[in-house]
Design a protein around this motif. Structure first.
Motif, PDB file in Angstrom:
ATOM      1  N   LYS A 159       0.838  -1.204   0.000  1.00  0.00           N
ATOM      2  CA  LYS A 159       0.000   0.000   0.000  1.00  0.00           C
ATOM      3  C   LYS A 159       0.875   1.257   0.000  1.00  0.00           C
ATOM      4  O   LYS A 159       1.816   1.361   0.799  1.00  0.00           O
ATOM      5  CB  LYS A 159      -0.897   0.002   1.235  1.00  0.00           C
TER       6      LYS A 159
ATOM      7  N   TYR B 262      -8.289  -5.548   0.518  1.00  0.00           N
ATOM      8  CA  TYR B 262      -6.923  -6.002   0.790  1.00  0.00           C
ATOM      9  C   TYR B 262      -5.898  -4.972   0.320  1.00  0.00           C
ATOM     10  O   TYR B 262      -4.887  -4.724   0.986  1.00  0.00           O
ATOM     11  CB  TYR B 262      -6.654  -7.334   0.087  1.00  0.00           C
TER      12      TYR B 262
ATOM     13  N   ASP C  50      -2.334  -2.030   5.144  1.00  0.00           N
ATOM     14  CA  ASP C  50      -0.900  -2.240   5.394  1.00  0.00           C
ATOM     15  C   ASP C  50      -0.676  -3.634   5.963  1.00  0.00           C
ATOM     16  O   ASP C  50       0.326  -4.278   5.666  1.00  0.00           O
ATOM     17  CB  ASP C  50      -0.375  -1.202   6.394  1.00  0.00           C
ATOM     18  N   ALA C  51      -1.607  -4.089   6.787  1.00  0.00           N
ATOM     19  CA  ALA C  51      -1.512  -5.419   7.391  1.00  0.00           C
ATOM     20  C   ALA C  51      -2.904  -5.888   7.782  1.00  0.00           C
ATOM     21  O   ALA C  51      -3.826  -5.077   7.956  1.00  0.00           O
ATOM     22  CB  ALA C  51      -0.592  -5.400   8.612  1.00  0.00           C
TER      23      ALA C  51
ATOM     24  N   TYR D   9      -5.219 -14.178   3.898  1.00  0.00           N
ATOM     25  CA  TYR D   9      -4.296 -13.064   4.135  1.00  0.00           C
ATOM     26  C   TYR D   9      -2.935 -13.359   3.505  1.00  0.00           C
ATOM     27  O   TYR D   9      -2.311 -12.487   2.880  1.00  0.00           O
ATOM     28  CB  TYR D   9      -4.101 -12.830   5.631  1.00  0.00           C
TER      29      TYR D   9
ATOM     30  N   LYS E 211      -0.144 -10.303   2.435  1.00  0.00           N
ATOM     31  CA  LYS E 211      -0.245  -9.244   3.435  1.00  0.00           C
ATOM     32  C   LYS E 211       0.368  -9.695   4.768  1.00  0.00           C
ATOM     33  O   LYS E 211       0.150 -10.829   5.215  1.00  0.00           O
ATOM     34  CB  LYS E 211      -1.714  -8.869   3.667  1.00  0.00           C
TER      35      LYS E 211
ATOM     36  N   GLY F 259       5.260  -9.372   3.725  1.00  0.00           N
ATOM     37  CA  GLY F 259       4.255  -9.750   2.738  1.00  0.00           C
ATOM     38  C   GLY F 259       4.749 -10.831   1.803  1.00  0.00           C
ATOM     39  O   GLY F 259       4.019 -11.772   1.464  1.00  0.00           O
TER      40      GLY F 259
END
Length: 687
Positions: A508, A582, A586-587, A609, A614, A662
């Protein structure tokens, strides 16, 4: 007194006899010690002994036993220093066990020797140059399982049609690992250990180099090892080497006991002995599993049009050539609406994408303990009646090959499978995404209640009838063993795959605000309240919390977070919108209530996820924490601990390169939760 004298005399004679045999064997071992490591043949010794090596691919070299052209090059000396356990305790255990094995199994040795010679006259034993500790070559002994005309020093997986070389007796002893028994002598001579990495061929250069990466060549090779009980011939070289390295790193009494106990099942029929050898599992993944086509009877609570993985699993198995029949109930719709054409008490047959579906009468699923029990038992009774009827047959009019019970909640629905097994003697495989009766707790039932205790007894009876239980969380194994006495060999780990088509999301862009997102069901079990409390602690920070999903606890949480500007609720959103959410995060966040058994579960959102790449911040115990730690894709604190969650969020914000987390998440997904890998593994369970 005369009795005591006889006992003492017997002990004395036995002691003398065993002592004489031991001394004789030690004398023979001493004489053979030099020859067994080519001391009298310098040209046969390994020039790389004591060296650290790497494999250099070179098309000008001959093809080695791993099927690759290249050679080994030394890059330094080995500096491994074995500890006290390895030098003294482990060796003492090896001597005692190998001597005992040679004495106790001597009748087996004689019987197998006669059978081998009668089947294919020639030498009883087969010797091969293998790589020992610190890359020293030694002569490994096996019972000969292949014909005299078989090429020497060529691994089975490199032979053209290996089955043509295996004798009738050889096929039996290889399937039950009896061909390895003469290596008990190699242990006694001190060239091997009972537990250790399986010794590679002298010319398996790729395997040798891969093992060097993890220090697996530093320890003595074994009769059985960590890689052996985690895949045997099915593993790729890199995976096998990594497991061998894991053993070398953790070598000790507890690790050896764990491997020894895990190896006991190998002497039964073991499907991981694959004629075709190393990497057979990968071949299934790359080429499509070339398994025998099966007739599979599926027992499940849910099926299309309801959105559950079992529908995709069944359609995939049909696509692969298997015949699949599904016994299920009516689908559940809001306000009691039934799927068009479904009548009360009526049995319905239909075909969806090649899957033959048989819907049995079920009382609609509604809230309330009594109503749920009526739903459970209406399915169990009607499904059992159907599978025992003459209608429940495969396309050839015969019985099915295997029964697959998918996530039955409650497990008494598996009574239909048990009834079928009792009648037709076919195996049952159960797939557990969560545990029963523990999942009752999500509905507000306590472990002290009569209903829980009743279902605990029901569950024990059901689980005991299963031939194989596939678990989605490694921590289910201990629970099933402790609570219900399920044997370890019945339980196998098969994590569920991430559902949907996932693309790796870009990092992001920085915008001065850090966005953390929870996506999924919102109930008491999910403990999303922990996120609200963490948001309260971080309300002065440039952080936003996005909560996507619906559930029984949503309204209460919305009221709880009404005065927080950093919390945004979106409600339940369509699946097709999730990539957009998604991309903005950021997380991702994963939370669960603090419960010693519920924490054993791995929520399906974790796979999703990871699939989109992520990072994950967790407030959860047990299996999920272990997965996040193993993947190195985020930070995890105790369940329901808002302070730790807030600290981990701040810790994540200060990470310099968040993209690494990620990438680690995506890699872990590809290696563990990818759909095709799951389907290949499941198909092999049916074979």
């Amino acid at each position: 007194m005369s009795g005591n004298k006889k006992v003492k005399k017997f002990i004395g004679v036995a002691g003398t006899l065993f002592g004489t045999v031991f001394a004789g064997l030690k004398l023979c071992a001493k004489k053979q010690e030099g020859k067994s490591v080519y001391s009298d043949e310098p040209s046969e010794q390994n020039p790389m002994e004591g060296k650290k090596v790497v494999f250099v691919q070179d098309d000008n070299d001959c093809e080695n036993a791993d099927g690759v052209r290249g050679h080994l090059e030394a890059v330094g000396d080995s500096d491994y220093n074995p500890g006290f356990y390895e030098k003294y305790v482990k060796r003492a255990l090896d001597v005692v066990l190998s001597f005992g094995g040679l004495v106790v199994l001597s009748p087996v040795f004689i019987g197998l020797s006669l059978a081998i010679f009668i089947d294919d006259p020639g030498p009883i034993f087969f010797t091969q140059k293998r790589l020992g500790q610190n890359k020293r070559y030694f002569k490994l002994h096996k019972f000969r399982s292949m014909k005299m005309c078989t090429p020497h020093d060529v691994p089975t997986h490199m032979l053209e049609n290996p089955d043509q070389y295996i004798t009738k007796v050889g096929k039996f002893i290889r399937a039950h690992s009896l061909d390895e028994l003469p290596q008990i002598w190699d242990i006694f001579v001190n060239n091997m250990s009972v537990i250790g990495p399986r010794p590679g061929l002298w010319n398996q250069d790729v395997l040798t180099a891969e093992r060097d990466k993890y220090g697996a060549n530093d320890v003595k090779p074994g009769l059985t090892g960590w890689a052996q009980i985690n895949g045997r011939d099915e593993l790729e070289i890199s995976e096998k080497a990594k497991l061998d390295g894991e053993y070398a790193k953790k070598i000790g009494l507890l690790m050896d006991i764990k491997v020894f106990l895990g190896s006991l099942h190998v002497f039964g029929k073991d499907d991981s002995v694959v004629e075709g050898g190393t990497g057979e599992l990968k071949k299934h993944s790359d080429e499509g599993a070339d398994t025998e086509k099966k007739k599979i009877l599926v027992i499940c609570q849910y099926y299309k049009p309801e959105p559950f993985r079992i529908s995709d699993i069944c359609e995939e198995m049909v696509w692969r050539g298997h015949e699949v029949h599904v016994v299920t109930g009516y689908p559940n719709y809001p306000e009691g609406i039934l799927y068009e054409g479904y009548g009360k008490g009526k049995h319905i047959d239909e075909v969806i994408n090649g899957v033959k579906i048989h819907r049995c009468f079920t009382i609609p699923r509604e809230s309330g303990t009594l109503k749920r029990m009526l739903n459970y038992y209406s399915y169990a009774i009607s499904a059992s009646a159907y599978v025992l009827s003459k209608k429940c047959v495969s396309s050839d009019g015969k019985s099915f090959d295997v029964v697959f019970c998918n996530q039955l909640s409650p497990v008494m629905m598996a009574d239909a499978a048990i009834a079928y097994k009792k009648k037709y003697k076919v195996p049952i495989i159960m797939y557990c995404l969560d545990l029963w009766p523990e999942s009752l707790i999500a509905g507000g039932i306590t472990r002290e209640s009569i209903i829980y205790k009743y279902y605990h007894l029901v569950s024990k009876r059901i689980y005991k009838k299963m031939n194989k239980i596939l678990i989605t969380s490694r921590m289910f194994s201990k629970y099933l063993t402790n609570e219900f006495g399920i044997a370890d060999e019945v339980i196998e780990y098969l994590p569920q795959y991430a559902e949907g088509i996932f693309e790796l999301m870009p990092v992001k862009p920085e915008n001065g605000v850090f966005d953390f997102m929870f996506a999924g069901n919102i109930g008491a079990v999910q403990s999303v309240e922990t996120i609200i409390k963490a948001a309260e602690l971080l309300k002065e920070e440039p952080i936003k919390f996005h909560i996507v999903g619906g559930g029984s606890d949503l309204e209460r949480l919305q009221a709880l977070g009404a005065n927080l500007d950093n919390v945004i609720f979106y409600g339940r959103r369509p699946v097709e919108e999730m990539p957009e959410f998604y991309a903005k995060a950021d997380a991702m966040l994963v939370t669960l209530a603090a419960d010693p058994v519920l924490s054993l579960t791995l929520p399906g959102k974790v796979q999703s996820y990871m699939a989109v790449g992520k990072p994950i911040i967790g407030s959860i115990d047990g299996e999920t924490r272990k997965v996040i730690d193993d993947a190195k894709c985020g930070f995890c604190g105790e369940a329901e601990n808002a302070e730790q969650l807030a600290e981990n969020i701040k810790k994540f914000i200060n990470v310099a390169d968040k993209n690494i987390m990620g990438q680690n998440a995506r890699k872990y997904y590809e290696e563990n939760f990818e759909e095709k890998l799951f389907m290949d593994m499941l198909e092999m369970k049916f074979s």
